[in-house]
Design a protein around this motif. Sequence first.
Motif, PDB file in Angstrom:
ATOM      1  N   GLY A   1       0.829  -1.208   0.000  1.00  0.00           N
ATOM      2  CA  GLY A   1       0.000   0.000   0.000  1.00  0.00           C
ATOM      3  C   GLY A   1       0.858   1.251   0.000  1.00  0.00           C
ATOM      4  N   LEU A   2       0.418   2.254  -0.755  1.00  0.00           N
ATOM      5  CA  LEU A   2       1.142   3.520  -0.851  1.00  0.00           C
ATOM      6  C   LEU A   2       0.230   4.657  -0.427  1.00  0.00           C
ATOM      7  N   GLY A   3       0.765   5.547   0.395  1.00  0.00           N
ATOM      8  CA  GLY A   3       0.006   6.713   0.819  1.00  0.00           C
ATOM      9  C   GLY A   3      -0.781   6.435   2.087  1.00  0.00           C
ATOM     10  N   ASN A   4      -1.425   7.479   2.555  1.00  0.00           N
ATOM     11  CA  ASN A   4      -2.174   7.380   3.791  1.00  0.00           C
ATOM     12  C   ASN A   4      -3.351   8.335   3.722  1.00  0.00           C
ATOM     13  N   ARG A   5      -4.540   7.781   3.544  1.00  0.00           N
ATOM     14  CA  ARG A   5      -5.742   8.612   3.513  1.00  0.00           C
ATOM     15  C   ARG A   5      -5.986   9.208   4.894  1.00  0.00           C
ATOM     16  N   ALA A   6      -6.469  10.414   4.911  1.00  0.00           N
ATOM     17  CA  ALA A   6      -6.738  11.078   6.184  1.00  0.00           C
ATOM     18  C   ALA A   6      -7.744  10.297   7.024  1.00  0.00           C
TER      19      ALA A   6
END
Length: 129
Positions: free
Chosen positions: A58-63
């Motif tokens: 997984g890439l990124g981090n949703r708020a």
Amino acid sequence: MKLLTLAIALFLIFACSKSNQSTMKDHDQKQLIQEYEAIKKIYSSFSCEATMEWTIIGLGNRACGGFQEFLAYPDNIDQEKFKQQILDYNDMEKEFNINYNIVSTCESILPPHRVICKDGKALLVYNNY
């Protein structure tokens, strides 16, 4: 007169504080973009052959939680280095979201089920339920 001076001083402090926060946010956002582009550049350099093994991450981090997207990387690269780069990016984005009160949709993005090769590039395959 003292009240007017106090009001002006408070206004200037508040305005400078907002301006500084905006500048910091722009700087942090540029860093995120640069790191994201570096990861995507490495990712796009991977060639895909049918006999290769791939790992999905997984890439990124949703708020609101969860990943922004998924990537796959071949097992024949320096996995620890690439994985650490992604984990560092994820942490940077999480910190950015917290520091600047970022909001996002709370939809859940499911991970892909497998990787296939097409025209020398890895494609992530998602099951549609």
